[in-house]
Write an enzyme that holds these catalytic residues in place. Structure first.
Site, PDB file in Angstrom:
ATOM      1  N   HIS A   1      67.215 -14.018   3.884  1.00  0.00           N
ATOM      2  CA  HIS A   1      68.667 -13.935   3.711  1.00  0.00           C
ATOM      3  C   HIS A   1      69.368 -13.290   4.917  1.00  0.00           C
ATOM      4  O   HIS A   1      70.369 -13.783   5.417  1.00  0.00           O
ATOM      5  CB  HIS A   1      69.021 -13.125   2.462  1.00  0.00           C
ATOM      6  CG  HIS A   1      68.336 -13.592   1.208  1.00  0.00           C
ATOM      7  ND1 HIS A   1      67.996 -14.903   0.988  1.00  0.00           N
ATOM      8  CD2 HIS A   1      67.942 -12.918   0.098  1.00  0.00           C
ATOM      9  CE1 HIS A   1      67.421 -15.012  -0.202  1.00  0.00           C
ATOM     10  NE2 HIS A   1      67.373 -13.825  -0.759  1.00  0.00           N
TER      11      HIS A   1
ATOM     12  N   LYS B   1      67.505  -1.415  -2.056  1.00  0.00           N
ATOM     13  CA  LYS B   1      67.618  -1.390  -3.516  1.00  0.00           C
ATOM     14  C   LYS B   1      68.108   0.001  -3.903  1.00  0.00           C
ATOM     15  O   LYS B   1      67.840   0.978  -3.209  1.00  0.00           O
ATOM     16  CB  LYS B   1      66.250  -1.629  -4.162  1.00  0.00           C
ATOM     17  CG  LYS B   1      65.643  -3.001  -3.847  1.00  0.00           C
ATOM     18  CD  LYS B   1      66.175  -4.064  -4.772  1.00  0.00           C
ATOM     19  CE  LYS B   1      65.504  -5.412  -4.520  1.00  0.00           C
ATOM     20  NZ  LYS B   1      66.192  -6.515  -5.198  1.00  0.00           N
TER      21      LYS B   1
ATOM     22  N   GLU C   1      72.018  -3.351  -2.882  1.00  0.00           N
ATOM     23  CA  GLU C   1      71.981  -3.681  -4.315  1.00  0.00           C
ATOM     24  C   GLU C   1      71.861  -2.387  -5.089  1.00  0.00           C
ATOM     25  O   GLU C   1      71.106  -1.499  -4.699  1.00  0.00           O
ATOM     26  CB  GLU C   1      70.772  -4.568  -4.623  1.00  0.00           C
ATOM     27  CG  GLU C   1      70.851  -5.933  -3.994  1.00  0.00           C
ATOM     28  CD  GLU C   1      69.650  -6.769  -4.381  1.00  0.00           C
ATOM     29  OE1 GLU C   1      69.785  -7.653  -5.233  1.00  0.00           O
ATOM     30  OE2 GLU C   1      68.564  -6.523  -3.829  1.00  0.00           O
TER      31      GLU C   1
ATOM     32  N   ARG D   1      53.185 -23.926 -18.306  1.00  0.00           N
ATOM     33  CA  ARG D   1      51.860 -23.796 -18.908  1.00  0.00           C
ATOM     34  C   ARG D   1      51.946 -23.570 -20.412  1.00  0.00           C
ATOM     35  O   ARG D   1      51.068 -23.974 -21.152  1.00  0.00           O
ATOM     36  CB  ARG D   1      51.117 -22.642 -18.239  1.00  0.00           C
ATOM     37  CG  ARG D   1      49.630 -22.863 -18.228  1.00  0.00           C
ATOM     38  CD  ARG D   1      48.934 -21.839 -17.424  1.00  0.00           C
ATOM     39  NE  ARG D   1      49.633 -20.549 -17.521  1.00  0.00           N
ATOM     40  CZ  ARG D   1      49.452 -19.564 -16.672  1.00  0.00           C
ATOM     41  NH1 ARG D   1      48.627 -19.700 -15.686  1.00  0.00           N
ATOM     42  NH2 ARG D   1      50.087 -18.421 -16.830  1.00  0.00           N
TER      43      ARG D   1
HETATM   44  C1  BG6 Z   1      66.413 -12.590  -4.088  1.00  0.00           C
HETATM   45  C2  BG6 Z   1      65.527 -11.374  -4.016  1.00  0.00           C
HETATM   46  O1  BG6 Z   1      66.016 -13.542  -3.127  1.00  0.00           O
HETATM   47  O2  BG6 Z   1      67.739 -12.213  -3.825  1.00  0.00           O
HETATM   48  C3  BG6 Z   1      66.005 -10.288  -4.970  1.00  0.00           C
HETATM   49  O3  BG6 Z   1      64.208 -11.748  -4.351  1.00  0.00           O
HETATM   50  C4  BG6 Z   1      67.465  -9.999  -4.759  1.00  0.00           C
HETATM   51  O4  BG6 Z   1      65.231  -9.105  -4.798  1.00  0.00           O
HETATM   52  C5  BG6 Z   1      68.269 -11.291  -4.761  1.00  0.00           C
HETATM   53  O5  BG6 Z   1      67.893  -9.151  -5.818  1.00  0.00           O
HETATM   54  C6  BG6 Z   1      69.697 -11.039  -4.365  1.00  0.00           C
HETATM   55  O6  BG6 Z   1      70.441 -12.214  -4.555  1.00  0.00           O
HETATM   56  P1  BG6 Z   1      71.987 -12.144  -4.824  1.00  0.00           P
HETATM   57  O7  BG6 Z   1      72.423 -13.564  -4.827  1.00  0.00           O
HETATM   58  O8  BG6 Z   1      72.177 -11.436  -6.111  1.00  0.00           O
HETATM   59  O9  BG6 Z   1      72.537 -11.357  -3.674  1.00  0.00           O
END
Ligand code: BG6
Length: 501
Positions: free
Chosen positions: A251, A351, A227, A50
């Site tokens: 995932h 997280k 994470e 945009r």
């Molecule tokens: C994403 C999520 O799909 O995957 C994020 O939206 C997450 O919240 C990320 O941090 C993790 O991906 P990777 O490849 O770093 O494990």
């Protein structure tokens, strides 16, 4: 590295061409593919956004992004110049049909200038709210070709793919109005990771492990996606989504499918995906009472990660100060089929954990007889096979060994394979692999319609039960810890405990 022959020449249109995903992942991946000569020389990339000025300003913006996020650094000036000549910018709104008529002209001009045959890949790197409009506009303006052996057109759809079963079905319906299923590539970048792809190679490319891969030998499976980062400026998105939608629905269920699926009849898109869908269909549905018993939600309070103090979730930008949204989830899943009946799969995602780690731990049963008990010892640790998806990619097997010395003492030891030792440290990024597969038209590593809906069929009841039973204890774990106490209790109830990665 490299070697694969260049792919079919095509035009890649990225909707959301200046967004975070484009800068962090897509354009750096395309640059890498360019450097490895995997893109056909004619292939063009058009960033649709945009705001922005011109091809020149877009190229400068992308150069800064590639300099920051490319897998191999520093950026090579000569390679960059050649790559930049593939990059074009188009300013437009996603909702206004007129822009699509103009885009059509622009693409024709770029394609005739570069001798492109008209093959098109449309990448929807945009928020869910924009998807319907773009798909409709692409259809109405004649951007989608018949699947008839002429130039091809395909669409890549980013997650989140819906926010519950109903919205996922509606989105699938909309896509099906415009595209055929084989033209639709629902991306889950976990499937593009080398270590994820290795799960099937490990299981089916070796004779040793598959015979043990069932309820006779496996006690339970733990899948962890931890994470250390928090929501990283994505407070608004997290308030809407939460970790169950963000990571578990896609995932983690994909990882579970790869661990639990039967061998497919061939390594071919539909055969692989048929088996994954069967796993999802075998997951035992849960009543609200069972959901409350078998799930745990958490939200991080202020704490410290790596000794550095960090804010709690409720103090993050764009987060409500009394938010009840989950940043941690644990879930006990039962795959009730012939192979896995009675073997629980424990999933946890969080997280602000102490460290970044994604791993799958297969814990085997203990020997039928505690043979060394009379000597006052027993194997304290059961055999565990650990598939480390990231960041310390590898596979480890823990078993017991006699400690040298006059007494009979058994200690757990470990055999460890590390990717970096054998294959070097620079693995292709998931997006590199998935973009190439999309260009080649190979959908094995993308989710099929029924797969996505089957995942939502299990995830939606959890979300609804959680919504109807708001948590009373949030925030309930300190940033920098492995999650709430209730998650420990979830396994303790079954006489088990979480692995400490
Ligand atoms: C994403 C999520 O799909 O995957 C994020 O939206 C997450 O919240 C990320 O941090 C993790 O991906 P990777 O490849 O770093 O494990």
């Amino acid at each position: 590295m490299s070697a694969a022959p260049p792919s079919a020449p095509c035009t890649l249109v990225i909707f959301g061409g200046s967004g975070d995903l484009s800068k962090r992942k897509l354009v750096p991946a395309l640059y890498q593919l360019h450097c490895e000569k995997q893109l056909a020389p004619e292939t063009a990339i058009v960033g649709y956004a945009r705001t922005g000025e011109s091809d020149e300003t877009y190229r400068a913006e992308m150069k800064a992004a590639v300099a920051e996020f490319a897998r191999t650094k520093p950026v090579d000036e000569a390679e960059w110049a050649a790559f930049a000549s593939r990059l074009f910018f188009f300013r437009g709104d996603l909702h206004v049909p007129k822009f699509f008529a103009d885009l059509k002209e622009r693409l024709s001009a770029v394609e005739s200038e570069r001798g492109l045959p008209g093959n098109r890949l449309y990448y929807l790197a945009i928020p869910p709210s924009g998807i319907s409009a773009v798909v409709k506009n692409l259809g109405d303006a004649g951007f989608v070709y018949k699947v008839d052996g002429g130039p091809w057109s395909r669409v890549i759809v980013e997650k989140p793919f819906g926010r519950d079963l109903e919205s996922a079905r509606a989105l699938n319906e909309e896509l099906a109005h415009t595209f055929r299923e084989r033209q639709i590539l629902r991306i889950d970048h976990y499937l593009g990771k080398e270590t994820t792809q290795n799960i099937l190679v490990f299981r089916l490319g070796n004779g040793l492990f598959e015979p043990l891969w069932n309820r006779r030998y496996v006690d339970h499976v733990q899948i962890t996606v931890g994470e250390s980062i928090g929501v990283e400026g994505r407070g608004k998105f997290y308030e809407e989504a939460g970790i169950f939608r963000d990571i578990v629905q896609n995932h983690m269920l994909q990882l579970l499918c790869l661990v639990a699926m039967e061998p497919p009849v061939a390594f071919e898109p539909n055969a692989v995906r048929d088996e994954k869908v069967k796993v999802l269909r075998s997951i035992q549905p849960q009543t609200p009472e069972e959901i409350l018993r078998d799930t745990v939600r958490g939200q991080y309070a202020p704490g410290a990660v790596d000794g550095i103090p960090v804010a709690g979730y409720r103090q993050e930008k764009d987060v409500h100060p009394m938010s009840l949204r989950e940043t941690y989830a644990a879930w006990k899943v039962q795959v009730e089929n012939w192979r896995w009946a009675g073997v629980p799969f424990y999933l946890r995602a969080g997280k602000r954990m102490p460290k970044r780690v994604t791993e799958i731990a297969i814990q085997f049963k203990t020997p039928p007889i505690a043979f060394f008990r009379r000597a006052g010892v027993a194997l304290r640790e059961p055999n565990t096979l650990i598939l480390r998806i990231q960041p310390d990619e590898g596979i480890a097997l823990r078993f017991g060994a006699k400690q040298p010395g006059p007494t009979m003492r058994i200690d757990p030891v470990k055999m460890d394979f590390q990717y970096s030792e054998f294959f070097g440290t620079s693995q292709p990024e998931a997006y590199e692999r998935l973009l190439m597969d999309a260009i080649h038209g190979d959908s094995t590593l993308f989710a099929r319609r029924d797969e996505v809906e089957a995942a939502w069929e299990h995830v939606t009841p959890v979300l609804e039960t959680w919504r109807d039973n708001p948590p009373l204890d949030h925030p309930n774990y300190e940033a920098g810890t492995w999650g709430p106490e209730a998650a420990v209790a979830l396994l303790a109830r079954d006489g088990r405990r979480w692995r400490r990665p």
